[in-house]
Design a protein around this motif. Structure first.
Motif, short mmCIF file in Angstrom:
data_model
loop_
_atom_site.label_atom_id
_atom_site.label_comp_id
_atom_site.label_asym_id
_atom_site.label_seq_id
_atom_site.Cartn_x
_atom_site.Cartn_y
_atom_site.Cartn_z
N SER A 1 -2.06 5.65 3.21
CA SER A 1 -2.17 4.91 4.47
C SER A 1 -2.08 5.84 5.67
O SER A 1 -2.73 5.62 6.70
N THR B 1 5.74 -1.16 2.23
CA THR B 1 5.03 -0.05 1.58
C THR B 1 6.02 0.73 0.73
O THR B 1 7.15 0.32 0.54
N GLY C 1 0.82 -1.21 0.00
CA GLY C 1 0.00 0.00 0.00
C GLY C 1 0.85 1.26 0.00
O GLY C 1 1.94 1.29 0.60
N ALA D 1 -6.23 2.16 0.91
CA ALA D 1 -5.67 1.87 -0.42
C ALA D 1 -5.60 0.38 -0.63
O ALA D 1 -5.67 -0.41 0.32
N TRP D 2 -5.49 -0.02 -1.89
CA TRP D 2 -5.26 -1.42 -2.25
C TRP D 2 -4.12 -1.44 -3.25
O TRP D 2 -3.99 -0.56 -4.08
N ARG D 3 -3.28 -2.45 -3.17
CA ARG D 3 -2.01 -2.43 -3.89
C ARG D 3 -2.14 -2.56 -5.40
O ARG D 3 -1.28 -2.10 -6.14
#
Length: 375
Positions: free
Chosen positions: A34, A67, A29, A92-94
């Motif tokens: 984040s 991250t 993320g 968030a999403w990767r």
């Protein structure tokens, strides 16, 4: 007479307080997104008049969580924290093309069923959509990923114009800094304008931002669209925005019926063709207002509008101001910016060597979503 199950559910609902915020983090993320809910909800600012939240930082998968910038995060809680929170934030999403862990999706669904408020910032909307929490709802995400969200989850009413969308118990925001706008909105909803204003002053950001993502959109098609037969029709439309044509013209160029064209176009771009076309014309008008001395009437003609009245109506609906007011505000912010064109009257569309190629224009136009207050 309520059943034992109803009574148990009611007990769970009473235990969930919105001021208990779980922030769900994943591997890969981005650190900025984040950190937004961690900063807003995780710091005690009662001395400034901001009511305190209790924050639970949870790992959505086994850690440590690498991250951006080579950093690794270790969350003190696991998915069990979601069962105790009244607000769950997915910052968030990767990857917009990968599926989130099933265990996490199940936990989010349970939390929502039990009364938790679920929030997706930026690409966190993809996690909410994968959990089915955005089905039939208005939602937004970063404008660059909105076509992918609309295509992958067609039941979601994606609106890439908004900074954030508040649909009650489910909220989503646009990319990066728009997460701050939504978090401030949550504080405002929970504790009022004064608390949100105090927090905004501490963060040194506006308490409310006007407008949406329109000014940041570009013309690039989704990567997977290049091989689609309709991509050629889209490219033709973008090159001929100065001409007056309608969706029937585009359908004819694609050798498709209007109904089939509408369906295929929505699958490709995530939006209805008529709304997409209007947005392209408005964005082209926006560029000409910034870079030329053409009158509003001339710009309307160069962008394919039938009249300046039509341009003004669509421009105000999409950008929140009149063309003239937009031009004045832009020049006030860019006093040194020169103009590229002057014209005593209507003239043909410029050649490529007459000015720099325009920046790309967005390939989606959203279904009208409910605006979050202050968006």
């Amino acid at each position: 007479m309520p059943s034992a199950v109803d009574a148990a559910t009611g007990k769970i609902l009473r235990q969930r307080r919105k001021e208990v915020v779980a922030v769900l983090l994943f591997r890969g993320g981005p650190i900025f997104e984040s950190s937004i809910p961690l900063s807003v909800f995780g710091i005690d600012r009662q001395d400034a008049g901001v009511p305190r939240y209790r924050m639970l930082v949870a790992a959505g998968e086994e850690g440590p969580l690498p991250t951006t910038g080579g950093l690794e995060l270790i969350a003190p809680h696991g998915l069990d924290a979601i069962s105790r929170a009244g607000t769950v934030v997915v910052p968030a999403w990767r990857s917009i093309t990968s599926q989130p862990p099933q265990e996490t999706l199940d936990a989010l669904r349970r939390a929502h069923e039990e009364g938790a408020r679920i929030v997706g910032l930026n690409t966190g909307a993809f996690v909410l959509a994968a959990a089915g929490l955005l089905d039939g709802r208005p939602a937004t995400t970063h404008w660059m990923y909105a076509p992918a969200l609309a295509k992958r989850y067609p039941s979601v009413r994606v609106d890439p114009r908004e900074l954030f969308v508040d649909d009650g118990d489910v909220m989503t925001s646009a990319g990066t800094a728009a997460g701050i706008d939504l978090c401030l909105h949550i504080v405002r909803t929970d504790h009022g304008n004064e608390a949100a204003g105090a927090l905004a002053r501490r963060l040194v950001v506006p308490s409310r931002r006007n407008g949406g993502q329109e000014r940041y959109l570009d013309r690039s098609l989704p990567d997977e669209a290049d091989a689609d037969p309709l991509a050629e029709v889209v490219a033709w439309a973008l090159e001929h925005l100065h001409e007056q044509f309608d969706v029937e013209t585009l359908a004819a160029r694609a050798y498709l019926s209007r109904r089939t064209f509408d369906r295929r176009f929505r699958e490709l771009t995530g939006s209805a063709p008529l709304q997409w076309l209007i947005t392209q014309r408005v964005l082209q008008a926006q560029r000409l207002l910034e870079s030329s001395e053409y009158s509003v009437d001339e710009i309307a003609e160069r962008c394919g509008f039938r009249s300046s009245t039509s341009l003004r109506g669509h421009f105000r609906r999409q950008l929140g101001s009149s063309p003239a007011a937009y031009r004045d505000a832009y020049r006030a912010r860019h006093p040194l910016g020169g103009t590229l064109h002057t014209s005593p009257g209507p003239s043909p569309a410029p050649d490529d060597d007459e000015w720099p190629a325009p920046p790309p224009t967005p390939q989606i136009t959203p279904v009208r979503a409910q605006r979050g207050a202050g968006a």
